[in-house]
Design a protein around this motif. Structure first.
Motif, PDB file in Angstrom:
ATOM      1  N   THR A  37       0.837  -1.208   0.000  1.00 40.45           N
ATOM      2  CA  THR A  37       0.000   0.000   0.000  1.00 40.45           C
ATOM      3  C   THR A  37       0.867   1.251   0.000  1.00 40.45           C
ATOM      4  O   THR A  37       0.655   2.168  -0.810  1.00 40.45           O
ATOM      5  CB  THR A  37      -0.924   0.010   1.232  1.00 40.45           C
ATOM      6  OG1 THR A  37      -1.803  -1.115   1.177  1.00 40.45           O
ATOM      7  CG2 THR A  37      -1.755   1.280   1.285  1.00 40.45           C
ATOM      8  N   ASP A  69      -5.002   7.462   0.830  1.00 41.39           N
ATOM      9  CA  ASP A  69      -4.905   6.013   1.010  1.00 41.39           C
ATOM     10  C   ASP A  69      -3.760   5.634   1.948  1.00 41.39           C
ATOM     11  O   ASP A  69      -3.911   4.752   2.804  1.00 41.39           O
ATOM     12  CB  ASP A  69      -4.725   5.320  -0.347  1.00 41.39           C
ATOM     13  CG  ASP A  69      -6.033   5.204  -1.116  1.00 41.39           C
ATOM     14  OD1 ASP A  69      -7.094   5.242  -0.463  1.00 41.39           O
ATOM     15  OD2 ASP A  69      -5.999   5.082  -2.350  1.00 41.39           O
ATOM     16  N   MET A 283      -4.585  -0.571  -1.042  1.00 43.55           N
ATOM     17  CA  MET A 283      -3.587  -1.301  -1.824  1.00 43.55           C
ATOM     18  C   MET A 283      -4.073  -1.515  -3.251  1.00 43.55           C
ATOM     19  O   MET A 283      -3.334  -1.321  -4.222  1.00 43.55           O
ATOM     20  CB  MET A 283      -3.292  -2.648  -1.168  1.00 43.55           C
ATOM     21  CG  MET A 283      -2.276  -3.495  -1.925  1.00 43.55           C
ATOM     22  SD  MET A 283      -2.086  -5.142  -1.235  1.00 43.55           S
ATOM     23  CE  MET A 283      -3.680  -5.862  -1.671  1.00 43.55           C
TER      24      MET A 283
END
Length: 308
Positions: A37, A69, A283
């Motif tokens: 990720t 993210d 991810m």
């Protein structure tokens, strides 16, 4: 608070209640996913910053999505990994509440950034002649700043409503992080107002934006089908399909988690859903945008083949 109520100073995160050998396996697996990720989103962010061909509104918003993210995963996953190898799975109450606040803020930002990205694609495909006039850098900056500001303010509303409650037990959260619904179960007062605000926020931040995205892409699909050039049609489908995959993954899991009747989702199933959009979704976003996006793959090749 009554005289027999005590304020919680720390709570225990029960996490995944599995065998020790399976915990070690999960630690390795989730550590690998977390590394991917950070690496995947970090590479996308670096490419956007370094490659002048990616200095466009679409990739400006994609860079914000990559930051969100990485932040989203980093807010929840490290504590989960620590608890998988640590028998004492406690967290102080103040850091727990901060984790809840940041989790909500980053989730809201992702929703709004995805909507802004769909608007950007709508203007680019449906009104290409006016794209540079509509999507100026000033407009892009205002949209990004507004998304971040509004998201943190909405998360602050949830935080204030949580802090007004007396917390006196139980001292255990049946989750791997301080998820808001699990935190509310610690309160020894009526949480109906909190539940109403959560549902209203879901309608405003999930259902509303999802409807806007779907309407945008219905019009985009019509515009794509009118494109005469086969190459232009493929390029439009490539960028739009990547974004639609990300939208479907995030909004789908979030709506099932927060808007479906809770009786249909046992606590263990809710943990899996939370894990999906806390770890897997960030991810997968980087993989989707790197594997399905021609311009990102081109920027990566140029970066790798650039002479030292």
């Amino acid at each position: 608070m009554g005289g027999n109520q005590t304020w919680i100073t720390e709570v225990t995160l029960l996490g995944f209640q599995v065998e020790p050998t399976l915990e070690c396996f999960l630690f390795g697996l989730f550590s690998l996913f977390y590394t991917f990720t950070l690496l995947g989103n970090g590479v996308i962010l670096g490419l956007i910053c370094l490659d002048p061909r990616l200095h466009t509104p679409m990739y400006f918003f994609l860079s914000h999505l990559a930051i969100v993210d990485m932040s989203y995963a980093s807010n929840n996953v490290p504590k989960m990994l620590e608890n998988l190898v640590n028998k004492r799975r406690t967290i102080s109450f103040v850091p727990c509440i901060m984790q809840t606040f940041l989790y909500l803020a980053f989730a809201h930002i992702e929703c709004l950034i995805l909507v802004v990205m769909s608007y950007d694609r709508y203007v680019a495909i449906c009104h290409p002649l006016y794209y540079t006039v509509i999507m100026t850098w000033k407009v892009c900056t205002v949209l990004a700043v507004t998304s971040w500001t509004f998201s943190f303010l909405l998360a602050l509303v949830h935080l204030v409503l949580i802090l007004r409650l007396p917390f006196c037990g139980p001292h255990e959260i049946n989750h791997f992080f301080c998820e808001i619904l699990s935190v509310l179960k610690l309160a020894c007062a009526n949480t109906r107002l909190n539940q109403i605000v959560i549902f209203a926020a879901c309608v405003f931040i999930l259902v509303g934006p999802l409807c806007l995205v779907l309407v945008s892409y219905m019009r985009i699909l019509v515009a794509i089908l009118r494109i005469q050039s086969g190459e232009g049609r493929r390029k439009a489908f490539s960028t739009c399909s990547s974004h639609l995959c990300v939208v479907g993954l995030f909004f789908g899991s979030a709506i099932v988690m927060y808007m479906a009747p809770k009786s249909r989702h046992p606590e263990e199933q809710q943990k899996i859903l939370s894990l999906f959009y806390s770890l897997f979704n960030p991810m997968l976003n980087s993989l989707i945008y790197s594997l399905r996006n021609v311009e990102v793959k081109g920027a990566l090749r140029r970066a790798l083949w650039r002479p030292m």
